[in-house]
Write a protein that holds these residues in place. Sequence first.
Motif, PDB file in Angstrom:
ATOM      1  N   ILE A 123       0.857  -1.189   0.000  1.00  0.00           N
ATOM      2  CA  ILE A 123       0.000   0.000   0.000  1.00  0.00           C
ATOM      3  C   ILE A 123       0.892   1.237   0.000  1.00  0.00           C
ATOM      4  CG2 ILE A 123      -0.216   0.056   2.542  1.00  0.00           C
ATOM      5  CD1 ILE A 123      -3.115   1.063   2.076  1.00  0.00           C
ATOM      6  N   HIS A 124       0.543   2.227  -0.821  1.00  0.00           N
ATOM      7  CA  HIS A 124       1.370   3.421  -0.986  1.00  0.00           C
ATOM      8  C   HIS A 124       0.475   4.650  -1.134  1.00  0.00           C
ATOM      9  CE1 HIS A 124       4.693   0.621  -1.798  1.00  0.00           C
ATOM     10  NE2 HIS A 124       3.854   0.001  -2.618  1.00  0.00           N
ATOM     11  N   LEU A 125       0.980   5.789  -0.643  1.00  0.00           N
ATOM     12  CA  LEU A 125       0.318   7.080  -0.820  1.00  0.00           C
ATOM     13  C   LEU A 125       1.267   7.972  -1.588  1.00  0.00           C
ATOM     14  CD1 LEU A 125      -2.197   8.804  -0.088  1.00  0.00           C
ATOM     15  CD2 LEU A 125      -0.943   9.602   1.921  1.00  0.00           C
ATOM     16  N   VAL A 143      -1.984  19.254  -7.511  1.00  0.00           N
ATOM     17  CA  VAL A 143      -1.364  18.135  -6.817  1.00  0.00           C
ATOM     18  C   VAL A 143      -2.459  17.113  -6.552  1.00  0.00           C
ATOM     19  CG1 VAL A 143       0.050  17.402  -4.875  1.00  0.00           C
ATOM     20  CG2 VAL A 143       0.209  19.746  -5.702  1.00  0.00           C
ATOM     21  N   VAL A 144      -2.283  15.912  -7.108  1.00  0.00           N
ATOM     22  CA  VAL A 144      -3.264  14.831  -6.960  1.00  0.00           C
ATOM     23  C   VAL A 144      -2.688  13.773  -6.023  1.00  0.00           C
ATOM     24  CG1 VAL A 144      -4.604  13.059  -8.146  1.00  0.00           C
ATOM     25  CG2 VAL A 144      -4.182  15.259  -9.268  1.00  0.00           C
ATOM     26  N   TYR A 145      -3.440  13.457  -4.974  1.00  0.00           N
ATOM     27  CA  TYR A 145      -2.995  12.462  -4.001  1.00  0.00           C
ATOM     28  C   TYR A 145      -3.749  11.152  -4.249  1.00  0.00           C
ATOM     29  CZ  TYR A 145      -1.200  16.637  -1.723  1.00  0.00           C
ATOM     30  OH  TYR A 145      -0.538  17.807  -1.454  1.00  0.00           O
ATOM     31  N   LYS A 146      -2.976  10.092  -4.460  1.00  0.00           N
ATOM     32  CA  LYS A 146      -3.563   8.788  -4.763  1.00  0.00           C
ATOM     33  C   LYS A 146      -3.111   7.763  -3.722  1.00  0.00           C
ATOM     34  CE  LYS A 146      -3.565   9.414  -9.823  1.00  0.00           C
ATOM     35  NZ  LYS A 146      -3.062   8.873 -11.106  1.00  0.00           N
ATOM     36  N   ILE A 147      -4.038   6.902  -3.336  1.00  0.00           N
ATOM     37  CA  ILE A 147      -3.684   5.752  -2.503  1.00  0.00           C
ATOM     38  C   ILE A 147      -3.733   4.518  -3.383  1.00  0.00           C
ATOM     39  CG2 ILE A 147      -6.068   5.480  -1.656  1.00  0.00           C
ATOM     40  CD1 ILE A 147      -4.812   4.469   0.989  1.00  0.00           C
ATOM     41  N   LEU A 148      -2.602   3.797  -3.447  1.00  0.00           N
ATOM     42  CA  LEU A 148      -2.467   2.622  -4.303  1.00  0.00           C
ATOM     43  C   LEU A 148      -2.452   1.370  -3.425  1.00  0.00           C
ATOM     44  CD1 LEU A 148      -0.355   5.015  -5.558  1.00  0.00           C
ATOM     45  CD2 LEU A 148      -0.436   3.389  -7.436  1.00  0.00           C
ATOM     46  N   ASP A 192       4.173  20.433   1.714  1.00  0.00           N
ATOM     47  CA  ASP A 192       4.294  19.571   2.890  1.00  0.00           C
ATOM     48  C   ASP A 192       3.742  18.172   2.613  1.00  0.00           C
ATOM     49  OD1 ASP A 192       5.434  21.586   4.260  1.00  0.00           O
ATOM     50  OD2 ASP A 192       3.720  22.057   5.528  1.00  0.00           O
ATOM     51  N   PRO A 193       4.261  17.175   3.331  1.00  0.00           N
ATOM     52  CA  PRO A 193       3.717  15.813   3.165  1.00  0.00           C
ATOM     53  C   PRO A 193       2.248  15.750   3.545  1.00  0.00           C
ATOM     54  CG  PRO A 193       5.825  15.756   4.311  1.00  0.00           C
ATOM     55  CD  PRO A 193       5.420  17.198   4.225  1.00  0.00           C
ATOM     56  N   PHE A 194       1.511  14.927   2.846  1.00  0.00           N
ATOM     57  CA  PHE A 194       0.099  14.663   3.135  1.00  0.00           C
ATOM     58  C   PHE A 194       0.020  13.331   3.870  1.00  0.00           C
ATOM     59  CE2 PHE A 194      -3.902  12.627   1.585  1.00  0.00           C
ATOM     60  CZ  PHE A 194      -4.777  13.393   2.342  1.00  0.00           C
ATOM     61  N   LYS A 195      -0.756  13.302   4.963  1.00  0.00           N
ATOM     62  CA  LYS A 195      -0.812  12.108   5.801  1.00  0.00           C
ATOM     63  C   LYS A 195      -2.224  11.544   5.851  1.00  0.00           C
ATOM     64  CE  LYS A 195       2.943  13.793   8.763  1.00  0.00           C
ATOM     65  NZ  LYS A 195       3.349  14.128  10.148  1.00  0.00           N
ATOM     66  N   THR A 205       3.028  11.029   2.194  1.00  0.00           N
ATOM     67  CA  THR A 205       3.697  11.308   0.919  1.00  0.00           C
ATOM     68  C   THR A 205       5.040  11.964   1.183  1.00  0.00           C
ATOM     69  OG1 THR A 205       2.696  13.502   0.720  1.00  0.00           O
ATOM     70  CG2 THR A 205       1.477  11.655  -0.224  1.00  0.00           C
ATOM     71  N   LYS A 206       5.878  11.991   0.182  1.00  0.00           N
ATOM     72  CA  LYS A 206       7.169  12.661   0.303  1.00  0.00           C
ATOM     73  C   LYS A 206       6.984  14.174   0.156  1.00  0.00           C
ATOM     74  CE  LYS A 206       9.881   8.799  -1.558  1.00  0.00           C
ATOM     75  NZ  LYS A 206      10.810   8.359  -2.627  1.00  0.00           N
ATOM     76  N   LYS A 207       7.887  14.917   0.763  1.00  0.00           N
ATOM     77  CA  LYS A 207       7.888  16.371   0.627  1.00  0.00           C
ATOM     78  C   LYS A 207       8.303  16.722  -0.804  1.00  0.00           C
ATOM     79  CE  LYS A 207       9.367  20.394   3.309  1.00  0.00           C
ATOM     80  NZ  LYS A 207      10.228  20.842   4.454  1.00  0.00           N
ATOM     81  N   ARG A 208       7.482  17.499  -1.500  1.00  0.00           N
ATOM     82  CA  ARG A 208       7.736  17.790  -2.909  1.00  0.00           C
ATOM     83  C   ARG A 208       8.337  19.182  -3.082  1.00  0.00           C
ATOM     84  NH1 ARG A 208       5.452  14.280  -6.561  1.00  0.00           N
ATOM     85  NH2 ARG A 208       6.966  15.360  -7.878  1.00  0.00           N
ATOM     86  N   LEU A 209       9.368  19.265  -3.908  1.00  0.00           N
ATOM     87  CA  LEU A 209      10.044  20.524  -4.205  1.00  0.00           C
ATOM     88  C   LEU A 209       9.480  21.125  -5.487  1.00  0.00           C
ATOM     89  CD1 LEU A 209      12.313  22.660  -3.929  1.00  0.00           C
ATOM     90  CD2 LEU A 209      13.826  21.057  -5.116  1.00  0.00           C
ATOM     91  N   ILE A 210       9.128  22.420  -5.435  1.00  0.00           N
ATOM     92  CA  ILE A 210       8.649  23.147  -6.610  1.00  0.00           C
ATOM     93  C   ILE A 210       9.611  24.305  -6.868  1.00  0.00           C
ATOM     94  CG2 ILE A 210       6.713  24.367  -7.658  1.00  0.00           C
ATOM     95  CD1 ILE A 210       6.091  21.461  -6.966  1.00  0.00           C
ATOM     96  N   ASN A 211      10.253  24.315  -8.042  1.00  0.00           N
ATOM     97  CA  ASN A 211      11.163  25.404  -8.422  1.00  0.00           C
ATOM     98  C   ASN A 211      10.375  26.443  -9.226  1.00  0.00           C
ATOM     99  OD1 ASN A 211      13.849  24.468  -7.478  1.00  0.00           O
ATOM    100  ND2 ASN A 211      13.384  22.721  -8.792  1.00  0.00           N
ATOM    101  N   VAL A 212      10.031  27.545  -8.587  1.00  0.00           N
ATOM    102  CA  VAL A 212       9.187  28.571  -9.197  1.00  0.00           C
ATOM    103  C   VAL A 212      10.065  29.571  -9.947  1.00  0.00           C
ATOM    104  CG1 VAL A 212       7.411  30.300  -8.785  1.00  0.00           C
ATOM    105  CG2 VAL A 212       7.547  28.283  -7.307  1.00  0.00           C
ATOM    106  N   GLN A 213       9.728  29.820 -11.223  1.00  0.00           N
ATOM    107  CA  GLN A 213      10.502  30.718 -12.068  1.00  0.00           C
ATOM    108  C   GLN A 213       9.968  32.151 -11.985  1.00  0.00           C
ATOM    109  OE1 GLN A 213      11.425  28.966 -16.077  1.00  0.00           O
ATOM    110  NE2 GLN A 213       9.806  27.526 -15.492  1.00  0.00           N
ATOM    111  N   GLU A 214      10.918  33.113 -12.063  1.00  0.00           N
ATOM    112  CA  GLU A 214      10.527  34.521 -12.153  1.00  0.00           C
ATOM    113  C   GLU A 214       9.900  34.793 -13.522  1.00  0.00           C
ATOM    114  OE1 GLU A 214      10.484  37.134 -10.321  1.00  0.00           O
ATOM    115  OE2 GLU A 214      11.895  36.905  -8.644  1.00  0.00           O
TER     116      GLU A 214
END
Length: 588
Positions: free
Chosen positions: A144-146, A163-168, A232-235, A264-273
């Motif tokens: 089982i994974h999130l 951001v779509v959160y799925k439980i597998l 942030d991680p979703f629990k 879930t893992k903490k996700r990095l978003i690189n925002v461009q100017e």
Amino acid sequence: MNFKTKNLLIFFFFAVQLIFAQQAAFKASVSKNKLGLNQRFRIEFDINVQGADNFTPPSFANFTVISGPSQSVNQTWMNGKVTFSQRYIYTLQPKKMGNLTVGSATIEYNGNLLKTKPVKISVTKEVEVPADPNNPDYIADQNIHLVAEVSNTKPYIGEAITVVYKILVSEKIIANNLRERPSQQFNGFWHQNIELKNQRVQETMYNGERYRYLIVKKDLLIPQKSGKLYIDPFKMGVTVGVPTGRGDFFGNMITRNIAKELTTKKRLINVQELPVEGQPENFTGAVGDFTYKMTANRTRLKENSSAEIKVQVTGKGNLNLFELPKITTSEELEVYTPTRADKVRPSGNTLSGRVSDTYVVVPEYKGKYKISETSFSYFNPKDKKYHTITAAPIFIESLGGTPKAQEEKPVETKKDILANNDNNFKDIETKTKFFKEDTSDFYNSTLYYILIIIPLLAIPVGIIIGNRKQARDADVEGKRLRRANKLAKKYLSDAKKQLGKKEEFYVALEKALHNFLKAKLKIETTDISKEKIADILRSKDVDAVVIQEFITVLDDCDFARFTPTTNVMMQKEFDKAKDLIIKLDKAL
């Protein structure tokens, strides 16, 4: 009564006496007091007498409750001795590393309140759990994974992402009782949760295996600043049914239910100017694909009638997060504050709909008037270019009223110049008039009696004022509230002066909150993150709701600088900050 029956009664009598004579003991025990951040432990609260009631567990502030409370009751008779035990059992997982404490639980017995001793738990970094194919926990973890799927990890400022959160879930296990843990924060993002309807289980391939999955949450995010931002991680909590390999009487597979905490893992978003080259002067932050128009509901007006001028942006993008163009007219047209209207909804990976400002204009005189052309600029992330749309001018003709009067030239009046001659002096008086001096005595006068009565009246007035001051000083809570109000006014004075000026107001409001914390905590807070501020406030035992309100106000200050804001909205933010300072002053 025979001898045997008599002995049996005596035996039961002494047994009951032993039960009631037993001293009550309430204690807590744990399965282990040293573990890794990814491990769990069991804690049991045990009372050794019957009749105890109203069990209250600790807060478990630093732990996640995986399961519990479950209860067990055990009573044994051995060699004439009776033992009783009633247990309340929880399974916990630590939220952070360090030396943590499980607080005291309470229970009532015979009118007394019994407490357990606090239990200390040492939590280290995550440890590697040995793989055991027969361990139900290991089987559940492997099947089982999130996951969090981000539509775009390199967006521009103002460009929407989802951001779509799925439980597998593998076909080898069963999952049910899904429970969301609402602990996410979206610092640096404008955030909207997308409502999910008619969700159904679907199939997909994950790590080379077939899985069933369900979308459990979907968020739409719009970054408000450039650089590295984190989601942030979703629990979620879930109950996993793991097959035991054994069947029941009817041949059905027997499963073992295990409570799991998925993250879930903490996700990095690189925002461009946004590009500086080619950016129009009238650009106000619109990012997406839009159309723009300016219209009038009527252009020929009768006497005492008005027209409505609407500026409207339609399309897909960060609607509601930019300013609309403002109309310009001649002085002869009276223009009222525009009314904002919007119809915006999530669509795909962005927002879709329209926003508009409607102006009411009223001509003062008869004639023909011009609403100047307006233009709207936006950045399209698809072609990475700026676009400008210009709306044609609108002409309003007023058929009623009177023509504007011609400006009259001021009439110059010449001042009479006093001739300088010998007849300019007033005649000198040659007779003197004398008046009798007032010689009335002060004694027995009206003023004399007034000055006598005033001190007599001052005595009861002074007593009343003194009593009120004494009652006011005795009101500790009221005194604290007045002090807190005074403190809030002190720190928010600059922000109050800037009400009506969006940028200056929110800068002053954010500065006021940081200055307040600096004064109360003796630390500089402007250079540390909101998460660190929240940790500091938690260490000071500030209520979690107050901490969340503080972080929300800081987020609103960041967000409001990039969005249209009214005076009413600024006043609400000011009042919210004032109440927040009062609450924090009480807590710190």
